[in-house]
Design a protein around this motif. Structure first.
Motif, PDB file in Angstrom:
ATOM      1  N   PHE A   1       0.910  -1.146  -0.063  1.00 49.94           N
ATOM      2  CA  PHE A   1      -0.064  -0.026   0.077  1.00 49.94           C
ATOM      3  C   PHE A   1       1.012   1.281   0.098  1.00 49.94           C
ATOM      4  N   ALA A   2       2.019   1.274   0.900  1.00 51.32           N
ATOM      5  CA  ALA A   2       2.947   2.482   0.922  1.00 51.32           C
ATOM      6  C   ALA A   2       3.521   2.534  -0.383  1.00 51.32           C
ATOM      7  N   ILE A   3       3.962   1.399  -1.229  1.00 53.05           N
ATOM      8  CA  ILE A   3       4.675   1.489  -2.426  1.00 53.05           C
ATOM      9  C   ILE A   3       3.835   2.261  -3.384  1.00 53.05           C
ATOM     10  N   VAL A   4       2.514   1.692  -3.541  1.00 57.38           N
ATOM     11  CA  VAL A   4       1.326   2.195  -4.512  1.00 57.38           C
ATOM     12  C   VAL A   4       1.137   3.623  -4.265  1.00 57.38           C
ATOM     13  N   TYR A   5       1.188   4.217  -3.022  1.00 56.85           N
ATOM     14  CA  TYR A   5       0.966   5.729  -2.596  1.00 56.85           C
ATOM     15  C   TYR A   5       2.081   6.202  -3.015  1.00 56.85           C
ATOM     16  N   TRP A   6       3.391   5.930  -2.780  1.00 56.36           N
ATOM     17  CA  TRP A   6       4.512   6.534  -3.193  1.00 56.36           C
ATOM     18  C   TRP A   6       4.648   6.799  -4.723  1.00 56.36           C
ATOM     19  N   ILE A   7       4.145   5.786  -5.620  1.00 57.28           N
ATOM     20  CA  ILE A   7       4.331   5.845  -7.088  1.00 57.28           C
ATOM     21  C   ILE A   7       3.217   6.639  -7.682  1.00 57.28           C
ATOM     22  N   PHE A   8       1.973   6.452  -7.182  1.00 57.64           N
ATOM     23  CA  PHE A   8       1.206   7.334  -7.786  1.00 57.64           C
ATOM     24  C   PHE A   8       0.414   8.693  -7.116  1.00 57.64           C
ATOM     25  N   PHE A   9       0.681   8.779  -5.988  1.00 57.85           N
ATOM     26  CA  PHE A   9      -0.161   9.675  -5.029  1.00 57.85           C
ATOM     27  C   PHE A   9       0.873  10.572  -4.461  1.00 57.85           C
ATOM     28  N   GLY A  10       2.146  10.357  -4.368  1.00 59.12           N
ATOM     29  CA  GLY A  10       3.212  10.969  -3.956  1.00 59.12           C
ATOM     30  C   GLY A  10       3.388  12.671  -4.015  1.00 59.12           C
ATOM     31  N   SER A  11       3.515  13.391  -2.884  1.00 56.59           N
ATOM     32  CA  SER A  11       3.731  14.864  -3.272  1.00 56.59           C
ATOM     33  C   SER A  11       5.243  15.288  -3.818  1.00 56.59           C
ATOM     34  N   GLN A  12       5.448  16.369  -4.207  1.00 56.12           N
ATOM     35  CA  GLN A  12       6.670  16.845  -4.642  1.00 56.12           C
ATOM     36  C   GLN A  12       7.783  16.430  -4.097  1.00 56.12           C
ATOM     37  N   TYR A  13       7.582  16.046  -2.610  1.00 53.24           N
ATOM     38  CA  TYR A  13       8.520  15.596  -1.752  1.00 53.24           C
ATOM     39  C   TYR A  13       8.908  14.191  -1.785  1.00 53.24           C
ATOM     40  N   SER A  14       8.269  13.250  -2.827  1.00 52.71           N
ATOM     41  CA  SER A  14       8.313  11.894  -2.869  1.00 52.71           C
ATOM     42  C   SER A  14       9.492  11.507  -3.426  1.00 52.71           C
ATOM     43  N   ASN A  15      10.041  12.361  -4.357  1.00 49.84           N
ATOM     44  CA  ASN A  15      11.328  12.006  -5.116  1.00 49.84           C
ATOM     45  C   ASN A  15      12.485  12.638  -4.171  1.00 49.84           C
ATOM     46  N   LEU A  16      12.953  11.551  -3.385  1.00 49.27           N
ATOM     47  CA  LEU A  16      14.035  12.213  -2.416  1.00 49.27           C
ATOM     48  C   LEU A  16      15.245  13.046  -3.088  1.00 49.27           C
ATOM     49  N   PHE A  17      15.318  12.606  -4.366  1.00 49.23           N
ATOM     50  CA  PHE A  17      16.459  13.323  -5.077  1.00 49.23           C
ATOM     51  C   PHE A  17      16.189  14.971  -5.200  1.00 49.23           C
ATOM     52  N   ASN A  18      15.027  15.513  -5.094  1.00 47.33           N
ATOM     53  CA  ASN A  18      14.508  16.858  -5.241  1.00 47.33           C
ATOM     54  C   ASN A  18      14.680  17.445  -3.842  1.00 47.33           C
ATOM     55  N   ASN A  19      14.939  16.671  -2.827  1.00 48.95           N
ATOM     56  CA  ASN A  19      15.022  17.212  -1.364  1.00 48.95           C
ATOM     57  C   ASN A  19      16.432  17.642  -1.039  1.00 48.95           C
ATOM     58  N   ASP A  20      16.379  18.600   0.141  1.00 52.07           N
ATOM     59  CA  ASP A  20      17.687  18.748   0.557  1.00 52.07           C
ATOM     60  C   ASP A  20      18.097  17.731   1.549  1.00 52.07           C
ATOM     61  N   THR A  21      19.371  17.488   2.002  1.00 53.78           N
ATOM     62  CA  THR A  21      19.747  16.503   2.775  1.00 53.78           C
ATOM     63  C   THR A  21      19.147  16.458   4.179  1.00 53.78           C
ATOM     64  N   SER A  22      18.792  17.712   4.830  1.00 57.52           N
ATOM     65  CA  SER A  22      18.215  17.616   6.256  1.00 57.52           C
ATOM     66  C   SER A  22      16.866  17.036   6.135  1.00 57.52           C
ATOM     67  N   LEU A  23      15.990  17.477   5.218  1.00 60.22           N
ATOM     68  CA  LEU A  23      14.537  16.728   5.109  1.00 60.22           C
ATOM     69  C   LEU A  23      14.797  15.258   4.846  1.00 60.22           C
ATOM     70  N   ASN A  24      15.695  14.697   3.754  1.00 59.14           N
ATOM     71  CA  ASN A  24      15.646  13.405   3.593  1.00 59.14           C
ATOM     72  C   ASN A  24      16.328  12.470   4.994  1.00 59.14           C
ATOM     73  N   LEU A  25      16.999  13.118   5.582  1.00 61.24           N
ATOM     74  CA  LEU A  25      17.493  12.603   7.119  1.00 61.24           C
ATOM     75  C   LEU A  25      16.375  12.463   7.840  1.00 61.24           C
ATOM     76  N   LEU A  26      15.431  13.359   8.083  1.00 63.06           N
ATOM     77  CA  LEU A  26      14.332  13.336   8.786  1.00 63.06           C
ATOM     78  C   LEU A  26      13.374  12.240   8.376  1.00 63.06           C
ATOM     79  N   ILE A  27      13.377  12.187   7.127  1.00 62.51           N
ATOM     80  CA  ILE A  27      12.347  11.219   6.584  1.00 62.51           C
ATOM     81  C   ILE A  27      13.019   9.698   6.739  1.00 62.51           C
ATOM     82  N   LEU A  28      14.084   9.473   6.746  1.00 65.14           N
ATOM     83  CA  LEU A  28      14.760   8.086   6.692  1.00 65.14           C
ATOM     84  C   LEU A  28      14.923   7.773   8.366  1.00 65.14           C
ATOM     85  N   ALA A  29      14.737   8.781   9.116  1.00 67.80           N
ATOM     86  CA  ALA A  29      14.522   8.742  10.611  1.00 67.80           C
ATOM     87  C   ALA A  29      13.296   8.203  10.967  1.00 67.80           C
TER      88      ALA A  29
END
Length: 304
Positions: free
Chosen positions: A191-219
């Motif tokens: 369910f999470a993967i389907v959401y990530w692929i089809f319904f994710g926001s602009q921040y769902s692409n981790l390559f577009n985020n800054d390092t601090s936001l990605n670290l928070l997400i991974l945490a």
């Protein structure tokens, strides 16, 4: 110092750590307020599942995972439990990031009282006098909010109810917390993967985020599993009844954060509701302590 005493002390420290981490979790989720609640849940599921793979491998718990997977009834119960847990996580995250931390705090204060009610309803457990009074006081407290504001405190009740039913379901299967949580998150992962692929926001692409936001997400994986590991360690070292006395650390920290850090309004009616619930929990704790001492005394007499 005996090994038993040392283990008990470690257990107490782990219990305080677990409930404290759960209590300050709103601070973490507030840092991810730019993400929709469903997207935070998605990351929580995915990164928790990946982290749990490493933990289960390190702790050599794969046999327990395989045994659970091979049991159809266990998997059915864990699937429903996983859906409930996901819904609980989603509402909790949404409540925090929409300034309803006080409602979340009230929900986790009410949780042990709903556990008593469900135990009576589904497990045939008899309620002692003080337990009945405690449940009654909690009902009165909720009624105060209903009559004062004209609406039911649904966030608190759904959080408490979903987590209580989740606990009730987990009592039906003999699966340890770590393998159980892994299977639950694994079943939520599609369910999470389907959401990530089809319904994710602009921040769902981790390559577009800054390092601090990605670290928070991974945490998100650590925020989910660290308190659970501490809780499991505590449960192995101290009695479960003793562990229960630490459960109010979490909602108390949430209450303090909501009022003093995030400035959520504490109206008179809401304070009255908390007062009823706090008094109910005081009676509940006193009853639990008396019952625990009576049982310990009876065990000593039986041994003698």
């Amino acid at each position: 110092m005996s090994k038993q005493t040392n283990a008990a002390q470690v257990g107490v420290i782990c219990a305080i750590a677990a409930y404290s981490m759960w209590g300050v979790a709103p601070v973490y989720f507030k840092q991810l307020i730019v993400l929709p609640a469903a997207e935070i849940l998605m990351h929580r599921v995915i990164w928790s599942a990946l982290l749990l793979i490493g933990l289960i491998a390190a702790l050599k718990q794969w046999p327990k995972v395989i045994a659970a997977i091979n049991n159809k009834r266990v998997m059915q119960i864990l699937f429903v439990a996983g859906l409930l847990l996901g819904a609980n996580w989603l509402l909790f995250i949404w409540a925090i990031n929409n300034d309803h931390i006080l409602d979340a705090s009230l929900g986790y204060y009410i949780n042990p009282l709903i556990n008593i009610f469900l135990g009576r309803l589904f497990l045939g457990e008899r309620l002692r006098t003080l337990q009945r009074v405690a449940v009654g006081l909690a009902v009165v407290g909720v009624a105060v909010l209903v009559f004062s504001y004209g609406h039911v405190p649904w966030i608190a009740l759904v959080l408490a109810g979903s987590f209580s039913v989740y606990g009730l379901l987990r009592k039906q299967v003999a699966v340890d917390s770590l393998p159980g949580l892994f299977i639950e998150t694994l079943m939520l992962s599609p369910f999470a993967i389907v959401y990530w692929i089809f319904f994710g926001s602009q921040y769902s692409n981790l390559f577009n985020n800054d390092t601090s936001l990605n670290l928070l997400i991974l945490a998100a994986g650590i925020v989910t599993t660290a308190p659970l590991l501490c809780f499991t360690a505590a449960a192995r070292r101290i009695m479960y009844s003793t562990l229960g006395f630490f459960q109010y650390i979490g909602p108390t920290l949430m209450f303090i954060l909501a009022v003093y850090l995030y400035g959520e309004p504490l109206e008179e009616a809401r304070l009255v509701t908390f007062g009823f619930v706090w008094f109910a929990l005081l009676l509940f704790s006193a009853d639990s302590l008396v019952n625990y001492r009576q049982q310990r005394k009876m065990r000593k007499l039986a041994v003698e």
